[in-house]
Scaffold this motif. Sequence first.
Motif, PDB file in Angstrom:
ATOM      1  N   MET A  20      52.003  68.922 -16.196  1.00  0.00           N
ATOM      2  CA  MET A  20      53.385  69.014 -16.626  1.00  0.00           C
ATOM      3  C   MET A  20      54.260  69.276 -15.410  1.00  0.00           C
ATOM      4  O   MET A  20      53.766  69.688 -14.353  1.00  0.00           O
ATOM      5  CB  MET A  20      53.547  70.139 -17.649  1.00  0.00           C
ATOM      6  N   PRO A  21      55.571  69.054 -15.512  1.00  0.00           N
ATOM      7  CA  PRO A  21      56.457  69.366 -14.379  1.00  0.00           C
ATOM      8  C   PRO A  21      56.324  70.816 -13.948  1.00  0.00           C
ATOM      9  O   PRO A  21      56.146  71.716 -14.773  1.00  0.00           O
ATOM     10  CB  PRO A  21      57.855  69.083 -14.948  1.00  0.00           C
ATOM     11  N   GLY A  22      56.397  71.047 -12.641  1.00  0.00           N
ATOM     12  CA  GLY A  22      56.284  72.400 -12.111  1.00  0.00           C
ATOM     13  C   GLY A  22      57.611  73.136 -12.166  1.00  0.00           C
ATOM     14  O   GLY A  22      58.680  72.534 -12.020  1.00  0.00           O
ATOM     15  N   VAL A  23      57.533  74.455 -12.386  1.00  0.00           N
ATOM     16  CA  VAL A  23      58.731  75.299 -12.457  1.00  0.00           C
ATOM     17  C   VAL A  23      58.563  76.451 -11.484  1.00  0.00           C
ATOM     18  O   VAL A  23      57.617  77.237 -11.604  1.00  0.00           O
ATOM     19  CB  VAL A  23      58.953  75.851 -13.879  1.00  0.00           C
ATOM     20  N   PRO A  24      59.449  76.589 -10.488  1.00  0.00           N
ATOM     21  CA  PRO A  24      59.306  77.670  -9.507  1.00  0.00           C
ATOM     22  C   PRO A  24      59.697  79.024 -10.079  1.00  0.00           C
ATOM     23  O   PRO A  24      60.502  79.115 -11.012  1.00  0.00           O
ATOM     24  CB  PRO A  24      60.256  77.249  -8.385  1.00  0.00           C
ATOM     25  N   ASN A  25      59.128  80.096  -9.489  1.00  0.00           N
ATOM     26  CA  ASN A  25      59.513  81.448  -9.891  1.00  0.00           C
ATOM     27  C   ASN A  25      60.812  81.837  -9.195  1.00  0.00           C
ATOM     28  O   ASN A  25      61.318  81.099  -8.328  1.00  0.00           O
ATOM     29  CB  ASN A  25      58.376  82.440  -9.620  1.00  0.00           C
ATOM     30  N   PRO A  26      61.411  82.982  -9.544  1.00  0.00           N
ATOM     31  CA  PRO A  26      62.720  83.346  -8.979  1.00  0.00           C
ATOM     32  C   PRO A  26      62.770  83.376  -7.456  1.00  0.00           C
ATOM     33  O   PRO A  26      63.789  83.023  -6.862  1.00  0.00           O
ATOM     34  CB  PRO A  26      62.975  84.743  -9.575  1.00  0.00           C
ATOM     35  N   SER A  27      61.671  83.770  -6.799  1.00  0.00           N
ATOM     36  CA  SER A  27      61.682  83.832  -5.337  1.00  0.00           C
ATOM     37  C   SER A  27      61.413  82.485  -4.690  1.00  0.00           C
ATOM     38  O   SER A  27      61.585  82.318  -3.481  1.00  0.00           O
ATOM     39  CB  SER A  27      60.634  84.839  -4.847  1.00  0.00           C
ATOM     40  N   GLY A  28      60.966  81.507  -5.473  1.00  0.00           N
ATOM     41  CA  GLY A  28      60.687  80.190  -4.938  1.00  0.00           C
ATOM     42  C   GLY A  28      59.385  80.084  -4.176  1.00  0.00           C
ATOM     43  O   GLY A  28      59.158  79.100  -3.463  1.00  0.00           O
ATOM     44  N   LYS A  29      58.494  81.043  -4.344  1.00  0.00           N
ATOM     45  CA  LYS A  29      57.221  81.017  -3.622  1.00  0.00           C
ATOM     46  C   LYS A  29      56.086  80.426  -4.456  1.00  0.00           C
ATOM     47  O   LYS A  29      55.108  79.928  -3.903  1.00  0.00           O
ATOM     48  CB  LYS A  29      56.851  82.432  -3.177  1.00  0.00           C
ATOM     49  N   LEU A  30      56.216  80.507  -5.765  1.00  0.00           N
ATOM     50  CA  LEU A  30      55.169  80.017  -6.664  1.00  0.00           C
ATOM     51  C   LEU A  30      55.760  79.026  -7.661  1.00  0.00           C
ATOM     52  O   LEU A  30      56.962  79.055  -7.942  1.00  0.00           O
ATOM     53  CB  LEU A  30      54.526  81.186  -7.429  1.00  0.00           C
ATOM     54  N   ALA A  31      54.903  78.174  -8.184  1.00  0.00           N
ATOM     55  CA  ALA A  31      55.323  77.245  -9.237  1.00  0.00           C
ATOM     56  C   ALA A  31      54.321  77.310 -10.378  1.00  0.00           C
ATOM     57  O   ALA A  31      53.112  77.422 -10.162  1.00  0.00           O
ATOM     58  CB  ALA A  31      55.438  75.821  -8.707  1.00  0.00           C
ATOM     59  N   LEU A  32      54.833  77.225 -11.582  1.00  0.00           N
ATOM     60  CA  LEU A  32      54.030  77.340 -12.797  1.00  0.00           C
ATOM     61  C   LEU A  32      53.950  75.971 -13.463  1.00  0.00           C
ATOM     62  O   LEU A  32      54.944  75.240 -13.545  1.00  0.00           O
ATOM     63  CB  LEU A  32      54.706  78.341 -13.732  1.00  0.00           C
ATOM     64  N   TYR A  33      52.768  75.611 -13.930  1.00  0.00           N
ATOM     65  CA  TYR A  33      52.638  74.346 -14.651  1.00  0.00           C
ATOM     66  C   TYR A  33      51.435  74.392 -15.581  1.00  0.00           C
ATOM     67  O   TYR A  33      50.516  75.201 -15.410  1.00  0.00           O
ATOM     68  CB  TYR A  33      52.519  73.159 -13.688  1.00  0.00           C
ATOM     69  N   ALA A  34      51.454  73.521 -16.574  1.00  0.00           N
ATOM     70  CA  ALA A  34      50.325  73.366 -17.491  1.00  0.00           C
ATOM     71  C   ALA A  34      49.647  72.037 -17.180  1.00  0.00           C
ATOM     72  O   ALA A  34      50.288  71.074 -16.746  1.00  0.00           O
ATOM     73  CB  ALA A  34      50.802  73.403 -18.939  1.00  0.00           C
ATOM     74  N   VAL A  35      48.340  71.973 -17.405  1.00  0.00           N
ATOM     75  CA  VAL A  35      47.581  70.760 -17.142  1.00  0.00           C
ATOM     76  C   VAL A  35      46.507  70.615 -18.213  1.00  0.00           C
ATOM     77  O   VAL A  35      45.935  71.606 -18.672  1.00  0.00           O
ATOM     78  CB  VAL A  35      46.956  70.789 -15.725  1.00  0.00           C
ATOM     79  N   SER A  36      46.259  69.373 -18.636  1.00  0.00           N
ATOM     80  CA  SER A  36      45.224  69.118 -19.633  1.00  0.00           C
ATOM     81  C   SER A  36      44.340  67.971 -19.174  1.00  0.00           C
ATOM     82  O   SER A  36      44.766  67.104 -18.410  1.00  0.00           O
ATOM     83  CB  SER A  36      45.840  68.792 -20.995  1.00  0.00           C
ATOM     84  N   THR A  37      43.103  67.974 -19.652  1.00  0.00           N
ATOM     85  CA  THR A  37      42.126  66.943 -19.312  1.00  0.00           C
ATOM     86  C   THR A  37      41.320  66.609 -20.555  1.00  0.00           C
ATOM     87  O   THR A  37      41.022  67.499 -21.355  1.00  0.00           O
ATOM     88  CB  THR A  37      41.173  67.424 -18.197  1.00  0.00           C
TER      89      THR A  37
END
Length: 715
Positions: A20-37
Amino acid sequence: MTLTATKFTPEVMLSAPRRMPGVPNPSGKLALYAVSTYSFQDHKKSSQIRVLDIESAASHALVEDQSASEPVWLSDEEVLYLKGGDNGTTTLIVRHVKSEETEPYEAGCIKAPISNVKVKKLPNGAIAFACSALTTPDGEMFNPKTEKKPHSTAKVYTSLFVRHWDTWNTENTNSIYYGLLEQKDGKYSLRDHKLTNALAGTQLSSPVPPFGGTGDFDIGPEGLVFVAKDPELDPAIYTKTDLYFIPLKSFTESSPPFPRIIKTPGLEGYSNSPVFSPCGRKVAFTRMRSNQYESDKPRLLLVPDIRNPDKAEEFYATADGAGGWDSRPESILWSHDGSKLYVTAEHHARTLIFELPSTPSRTTSLPTALQTPDGSVTSLHLLAAADDSSDDLFVTTTSLIDNSCYSIVHPTSSPKIISSASKQGKSFGLSRPSIDTITFPGAGGAYDVHALVVRPSDFSKEKNSNKKKKYPLCMLIHGGPQGAWLDAWSTRWNPAVFAEQGYVVVCPNPTGSTGYGMALQDGIRGEWGGRPYNDLVRCFEWVVGNMPEVDGSRAVALGASYGGYMINWIQGQPLGRKFKALVCHDGVFSTLNQWSSEELFFPIHDFEGTLYDNREAYEKWDPARFLSEWATPQLIIHSELDYRLPITEGLAAFNVLQARTVPSKLLMFPDENHWVLKPENSLVWHREVLGWINKYSGIEHEQRLAEQVDELRVE
C-alpha cells in the motif's frame, strides 16, 4: 516479503507482494505501510503492517495478522490499527514501532465493522478520530453478524437505484463517525468508549459508494468536512455530490451541529478530495460542473474560511465556465506554510504532481509539474521540515514495470528513490527499455493519438535489426470509456504479462481518453463506435506500417467494459477481420440494453439523452446491428455480480457466436463483479485469456516447438 523471478508470468504477478502507499511519521524518519501476499501453494493470503526506515530503506514487520488493517500514526513511534473480530466487532489496537519493547494494547472496541480511519492531532494534544461504518435507518452502526436473519430473501423496491456495482441496495447507508483518543498513563483510549454518528438525522451518506473512502472526508481543528450525494436528487440519474462542514470544538459532542453546505454556483457535479489547510481554516477540494457527467473535468476550489461556507473560489476560472487549466485535478496536498498546493493529475499516460499557489487570485500561470520517478503517482505526503519554507514530499508511485516505489520528491530537484518493491522491475525480469510510446494521426488527421508500447523483455532492437524476428501484435483497448492506459501497475490488465508471452503490446489512448485535454475526452459523446473506432483503425495501420518487428497478420485484440463494447463493435466492422482472435471482458452486447445498468446518468450523457427520447442515438452505435458480420474467434468473459453490465450481455454475445458456428468460449465467474479480484479466479482468467490468444496468434505453436527443442537438448 520479496519475490524474484526470471520470467514475468501471471503466477509471479499475482503472488508478488502488494504494498500500500507509504505514510511518513511526524518526524519524517519512518514510513508505515501494509503489504499482502498470496500463495498459490497454500491457497492463502498473508498480510503484514511494516515500518520503513526512510534513511536506510530497511524495514521490519510490525504486525503479521490477517485481521489487522488500516494502520495510522498516532505519534512519532506509536501506530493504531484495526483488528476485526469473528463476531463483526472492531478493536482499536495501539502498538509501539519497537514492538519488542512494549506490548500492544486495546484503545477501544466498536461493536460493528468500521473502516476508512483518519486521525488528527488537536491543539490540546488529544487526537480526533474519524471512520466510516454502514448505518441503519435509526442511525446505529450495522453489524451483519448480529443481524436478525429474515425468513424470506425477497427484496421490494419502489424507486430507481435498486442495486449498485455488486450489491443490492438496502436501507443501510454509509455514515461518518467521530470520537476522541485521549492519553492517560501513557496509553491512548477512546473517550467514553464510543463513537458519534456525525450524519445522524441528516439523510446524508458518506463516503459515497462504491469507491468512496478516506478521500471523501477530512478532519481539522474546526471540525469535519465531507462529500455526500444530494438527497433531493435520484442517485441513478444525477451525479451531484456536495461538500458539507460540521463544526466541532472537542470531537466529544454527542449531538453534532447540522452539516452546512458549501455553495458553488455553476458547479453541480461530483465533489471530491476535501483537505483542510495547515491552519485549519481553509479547505481545498474539487468539483465538476455537470450533474450528469461522471467524467466531467474536476475544478479546483478553495473555501477561504470554513466558518463562512457561503463562499468558495475557483482556481483558473474563466468567463465561459470551461476553466483555464485543461487537466483533471485529483488528490490535494497543502505545503507546510499553506502558501502552495500540490495536486495530482493525469498527463499523457502518467499521473504527475503539479505545484500552484494556494490562493486563486495568485494563479497567474498554469501549474508546473514536479520531477517524479517513472510511472504514476498514487500517494503523496509532506515530510517534516526544519522550516515551513521547505517542502519535501514522500511519494508513492507505480509503473508498467514496478508495482510499488517510495521516493522523496522536492519541488526544485530530482527525485530520490528510497525503496522499490521489485527493484525497478528487476525482480520480475522487467526493465525500462521494454517500455515505449508512439504517436499517430487520429481519425481525420485533425489530432494526434498517443499509445504505450510494451515489448518482451528479451527484445533487442540491435538483434532485431535484420527484421527476421517478428512478434504478433496485441492491442489492448481500455475501458471507461473516459479512462486511459497509464504508465502504472495493474494486476488485472498488465501489458507486461501479455508482452512476456511473445507479443508487442500496444495500448492506445483514442478519443474518449483522459489526460490529453477535454476536447479529446469529450469527443466520444455520441460517437461510441465512430471516432474511437477510427482512431483504433489508424493505430493498427500505423503500427503495421511503421514497426517492422510487428507481425500484423497474427494480431489479437482484447478489451474490458467499454473496451469490451469496442471488441463487439470491431467484430462487426472491417477491422474485426484484421485480428486472429478477440477477447471481450464484461462488454456491451447491445447499447439498447444500457438501461439495465445502475448509474443511468452514464448512458444519458454519453448517448445524449434517454433511451425513450433519443433511441436513434443508442441504435446508431449498437454492436448487435452487425451480428451478421461476426466471424472472428472470440472469448467472452462475464461475471454474475457485475451489475454495471449484467451477465446477459456476455451470454447474448456468446450465444450469437455459437449459433453462427464462430469459434468461441465463455468464461463465467459467479462470485466476481465488474473486475476479477480473487487471486485464484484471476489466475484462471489469465490462463484462459492467454491460452485463447496464443492459440490463434501462433504463439502456442511456437511455445510447443521451443519445449520440444529443450527436451531434445536435455536428452
